[in-house]
Design a protein around this motif. Structure first.
Motif, PDB file in Angstrom:
ATOM      1  N   TRP A  47       0.821  -1.207   0.000  1.00 56.64           N
ATOM      2  CA  TRP A  47       0.000   0.000   0.000  1.00 56.64           C
ATOM      3  C   TRP A  47       0.853   1.254   0.000  1.00 56.64           C
ATOM      4  CZ3 TRP A  47       0.285   3.303   4.287  1.00 56.64           C
ATOM      5  CH2 TRP A  47       0.900   2.759   5.432  1.00 56.64           C
ATOM      6  N   ILE A  48       0.276   2.317  -0.588  1.00 58.84           N
ATOM      7  CA  ILE A  48       0.928   3.620  -0.615  1.00 58.84           C
ATOM      8  C   ILE A  48      -0.124   4.658  -0.244  1.00 58.84           C
ATOM      9  CG2 ILE A  48       2.189   5.317  -1.984  1.00 58.84           C
ATOM     10  CD1 ILE A  48       2.985   3.085  -3.886  1.00 58.84           C
ATOM     11  N   ALA A  49       0.217   5.553   0.683  1.00 59.82           N
ATOM     12  CA  ALA A  49      -0.707   6.599   1.109  1.00 59.82           C
ATOM     13  C   ALA A  49      -0.173   7.967   0.715  1.00 59.82           C
ATOM     14  CB  ALA A  49      -0.901   6.531   2.631  1.00 59.82           C
ATOM     15  N   ASP A  50      -1.074   8.939   0.623  1.00 56.41           N
ATOM     16  CA  ASP A  50      -0.606  10.296   0.369  1.00 56.41           C
ATOM     17  C   ASP A  50      -0.007  10.881   1.649  1.00 56.41           C
ATOM     18  OD1 ASP A  50      -2.784  11.011   1.934  1.00 56.41           O
ATOM     19  OD2 ASP A  50      -4.026  11.630   0.244  1.00 56.41           O
ATOM     20  N   SER A  51       0.505  12.097   1.556  1.00 60.34           N
ATOM     21  CA  SER A  51       1.243  12.674   2.682  1.00 60.34           C
ATOM     22  C   SER A  51       0.363  12.905   3.899  1.00 60.34           C
ATOM     23  CB  SER A  51       1.889  13.997   2.255  1.00 60.34           C
ATOM     24  OG  SER A  51       0.897  14.902   1.779  1.00 60.34           O
ATOM     25  N   ALA A  52      -0.944  13.104   3.686  1.00 65.44           N
ATOM     26  CA  ALA A  52      -1.827  13.361   4.823  1.00 65.44           C
ATOM     27  C   ALA A  52      -1.945  12.144   5.730  1.00 65.44           C
ATOM     28  CB  ALA A  52      -3.210  13.785   4.323  1.00 65.44           C
ATOM     29  N   LEU A  53      -2.033  10.958   5.137  1.00 62.64           N
ATOM     30  CA  LEU A  53      -2.124   9.733   5.932  1.00 62.64           C
ATOM     31  C   LEU A  53      -0.758   9.239   6.377  1.00 62.64           C
ATOM     32  CD1 LEU A  53      -4.877   7.566   4.182  1.00 62.64           C
ATOM     33  CD2 LEU A  53      -4.928   8.483   6.499  1.00 62.64           C
ATOM     34  N   GLY A  54       0.211   9.302   5.463  1.00 67.42           N
ATOM     35  CA  GLY A  54       1.560   8.856   5.778  1.00 67.42           C
ATOM     36  C   GLY A  54       1.613   7.377   6.102  1.00 67.42           C
ATOM     37  N   ASP A  55       2.727   6.981   6.745  1.00 69.01           N
ATOM     38  CA  ASP A  55       2.906   5.570   7.092  1.00 69.01           C
ATOM     39  C   ASP A  55       2.876   5.346   8.600  1.00 69.01           C
ATOM     40  OD1 ASP A  55       5.246   6.769   7.776  1.00 69.01           O
ATOM     41  OD2 ASP A  55       6.551   5.426   6.628  1.00 69.01           O
ATOM     42  N   GLY A  56       2.228   6.275   9.315  1.00 68.76           N
ATOM     43  CA  GLY A  56       2.098   6.138  10.757  1.00 68.76           C
ATOM     44  C   GLY A  56       0.966   5.201  11.132  1.00 68.76           C
ATOM     45  N   PRO A  57       0.582   5.199  12.417  1.00 69.16           N
ATOM     46  CA  PRO A  57      -0.464   4.283  12.889  1.00 69.16           C
ATOM     47  C   PRO A  57      -1.787   4.421  12.133  1.00 69.16           C
ATOM     48  CG  PRO A  57       0.693   5.257  14.748  1.00 69.16           C
ATOM     49  CD  PRO A  57       1.165   5.982  13.525  1.00 69.16           C
ATOM     50  N   GLY A  80      -2.293   5.598   9.026  1.00 71.84           N
ATOM     51  CA  GLY A  80      -2.128   5.071   7.672  1.00 71.84           C
ATOM     52  C   GLY A  80      -2.102   3.555   7.654  1.00 71.84           C
ATOM     53  N   ARG A  81      -1.416   2.957   8.629  1.00 70.84           N
ATOM     54  CA  ARG A  81      -1.353   1.491   8.683  1.00 70.84           C
ATOM     55  C   ARG A  81      -2.723   0.893   9.004  1.00 70.84           C
ATOM     56  NH1 ARG A  81       3.675   2.665  11.138  1.00 70.84           N
ATOM     57  NH2 ARG A  81       2.825   2.405  13.242  1.00 70.84           N
ATOM     58  N   ALA A  82      -3.466   1.567   9.888  1.00 69.91           N
ATOM     59  CA  ALA A  82      -4.800   1.063  10.224  1.00 69.91           C
ATOM     60  C   ALA A  82      -5.716   1.097   9.009  1.00 69.91           C
ATOM     61  CB  ALA A  82      -5.395   1.882  11.369  1.00 69.91           C
ATOM     62  N   VAL A  83      -5.680   2.203   8.270  1.00 68.78           N
ATOM     63  CA  VAL A  83      -6.498   2.302   7.055  1.00 68.78           C
ATOM     64  C   VAL A  83      -6.075   1.246   6.047  1.00 68.78           C
ATOM     65  CG1 VAL A  83      -7.085   3.769   5.086  1.00 68.78           C
ATOM     66  CG2 VAL A  83      -7.011   4.748   7.385  1.00 68.78           C
ATOM     67  N   ALA A  84      -4.766   1.032   5.911  1.00 66.93           N
ATOM     68  CA  ALA A  84      -4.271   0.029   4.968  1.00 66.93           C
ATOM     69  C   ALA A  84      -4.737  -1.373   5.350  1.00 66.93           C
ATOM     70  CB  ALA A  84      -2.745   0.074   4.907  1.00 66.93           C
ATOM     71  N   ASP A  85      -4.724  -1.672   6.647  1.00 65.18           N
ATOM     72  CA  ASP A  85      -5.172  -2.991   7.095  1.00 65.18           C
ATOM     73  C   ASP A  85      -6.636  -3.228   6.730  1.00 65.18           C
ATOM     74  OD1 ASP A  85      -2.705  -3.580   8.121  1.00 65.18           O
ATOM     75  OD2 ASP A  85      -3.221  -3.091  10.197  1.00 65.18           O
ATOM     76  N   TRP A  86      -7.467  -2.217   6.974  1.00 62.61           N
ATOM     77  CA  TRP A  86      -8.889  -2.380   6.657  1.00 62.61           C
ATOM     78  C   TRP A  86      -9.122  -2.443   5.157  1.00 62.61           C
ATOM     79  CZ3 TRP A  86     -12.716  -3.848   9.637  1.00 62.61           C
ATOM     80  CH2 TRP A  86     -12.568  -3.742  11.021  1.00 62.61           C
ATOM     81  N   ALA A  87      -8.390  -1.637   4.393  1.00 61.40           N
ATOM     82  CA  ALA A  87      -8.541  -1.654   2.939  1.00 61.40           C
ATOM     83  C   ALA A  87      -8.132  -3.008   2.373  1.00 61.40           C
ATOM     84  CB  ALA A  87      -7.711  -0.538   2.315  1.00 61.40           C
ATOM     85  N   THR A  88      -7.062  -3.573   2.895  1.00 60.72           N
ATOM     86  CA  THR A  88      -6.605  -4.887   2.439  1.00 60.72           C
ATOM     87  C   THR A  88      -7.620  -5.967   2.778  1.00 60.72           C
ATOM     88  OG1 THR A  88      -4.294  -4.203   2.729  1.00 60.72           O
ATOM     89  CG2 THR A  88      -4.735  -6.569   2.575  1.00 60.72           C
ATOM     90  N   ALA A  89      -8.191  -5.899   3.985  1.00 59.11           N
ATOM     91  CA  ALA A  89      -9.203  -6.876   4.376  1.00 59.11           C
ATOM     92  C   ALA A  89     -10.446  -6.751   3.504  1.00 59.11           C
ATOM     93  CB  ALA A  89      -9.569  -6.698   5.849  1.00 59.11           C
TER      94      ALA A  89
END
Length: 388
Positions: free
Chosen positions: A148-158, A160-169
């Motif tokens: 996953w890749i997020a824009d600068s607003a979400l970044g790769d912090g907690p 961004g990772r939480a959103v990525a986990d839900w999006a992947t699921a």
């Protein structure tokens, strides 16, 4: 968003800024589902539809306003107006909550990458923050190829990772859905609403029996977006020339092919062979697999004999209850083409948990939120809640 993925991919390639208006919530009878979008570019070109026409003008103006001002994202709600027949509203009686934001493809390259994968029929997802802190409104994240890749607003912090986990699921379900996360002071103090646009691979329709009915069903299945396979053990009948609308034609014993091919909860298995030596081992296996639909063609007499044989080989009452036989809805179908409509109508009704009755005999909303979404954490009418 996925309803206009092809055009948006082109705009992203051209790095053409545009305003995106997306349905993020709906109540009552609404014509199009959550995740449907309209986009407007800087030249005023518009693509897509979110209401079948009744609120398009107002949404178009909001898109132009957001795009011209390069301003913050907006939300607007549209519903039916009894007081003014010419007021902006939904004549079908429902209500739409629409989120409008400005997209700069140059600053969000992951959006174009995810859309390109979706257009090519490969799994991809786009997560879009539609409610929460102002700094995160409109933030996007793309899931492609397991990363996953997020824009600068979400970044790769907690967050961004939480959103990525839900999006992947959510991508595993193949369903677009809205979910909420946050409220955890230690990691994500602000609560977010995130819309995940999930583009999975096409669902599969497995048709067993190379008969005239199979040819018509393959065409209908292809039209509905299925990846259609026709399988028969007889090579003289199982030919591509006889089934031009099938994505693949397989010569193999039906139960052997089913045992080695990939299926999931969206797969429809349609048995049209009328031959016990094919039907029984095939249905015995199909009813034990996590597929979404299993139907078998035949008369009521054939159905009774089929149930007896399946019980003899150990099929349980729970498994037999899954079997749709005789296959299809009672439409008075006679021809192969009419029968294909009957079968696909039943598949649609089963998938969407519809009654199969004429709408004139059914009360309540015509357009309902699908209840067929597989559960990941807590699904509730297309909405999921979680924490980060």
């Amino acid at each position: 968003m996925l309803n206009i993925a092809d055009a948006l991919r082109r705009w992203c390639r051209e790095e053409r800024p545009f305003a995106l208006a997306t349905v993020v919530d709906l109540t009552g009878s609404a014509p199009l589902p959550i995740g449907t979008s309209v986009a407007v570019d800087e030249d005023g070109n518009a693509i897509g539809s979110i209401s079948g026409g009744c609120v398009e003008g107002a949404v178009y103006e909001l898109c132009q306003q957001v795009l011209q001002e390069q301003g913050p994202s907006q939300r607007a709600r549209f519903g039916y107006s009894d007081d003014d027949a010419f007021a902006v509203g939904l004549t079908c009686g429902g209500e739409l909550d629409v989120f409008i934001q400005c997209i700069d493809p140059a600053a969000q390259p992951h959006l174009g990458a995810a859309l390109a994968e979706a257009v090519e029929g490969r799994p991809a997802a786009v997560a879009q923050v539609v409610d929460g802190p102002e700094a995160l409104l409109g933030a996007t994240l793309g899931v492609v190829g397991g990363s996953w890749i997020a824009d600068s607003a979400l970044g790769d912090g907690p967050t961004g990772r939480a959103v990525a986990d839900w999006a992947t699921a959510q991508l595993r379900t193949g369903r677009t859905a809205l979910f909420t996360l946050g409220g955890d002071v230690g990691t994500c103090p602000e609560q977010l609403s995130v819309l995940v646009h999930a583009a999975a691979t096409r669902p599969r329709m497995l048709i067993f029996g190379a008969v005239d009915f199979a040819a018509a069903l393959a065409q209908a299945g292809r039209f509905l977006g299925y990846h259609v396979t026709v399988c028969d053990a007889r090579p003289v009948f199982a030919t591509k020339a006889r089934f031009p609308h099938a994505d693949e034609v397989v010569v193999d014993w039906p139960h052997r092919y089913l045992a080695q091919t990939a299926v999931d909860a969206r797969t429809a298995v349609c048995v049209l062979t009328h031959d016990a030596k094919f039907d029984i081992p095939l249905l015995q296996l199909a009813l034990d697999l996590p597929v979404g639909y299993v139907g078998a063609m035949g008369s009521r007499r054939t159905h009774k004999e089929r149930l007896l044989r399946l019980r003899e080989v150990g099929a349980t009452p729970e498994q037999l209850a899954r079997l749709r036989s005789p296959i299809g809805l009672d439409l008075g179908a006679r021809t192969p083409e009419e029968t294909a409509i009957s079968i696909t109508a039943e598949i649609i009704a089963h998938r969407g948990r519809g009654s199969g009755l004429p709408l004139v005999r059914v009360s309540g909303p015509i357009h309902r939120v699908s209840q067929a979404v597989p559960e990941t954490a807590r699904h509730r009418e297309g909405m999921v809640s979680g924490t980060c």
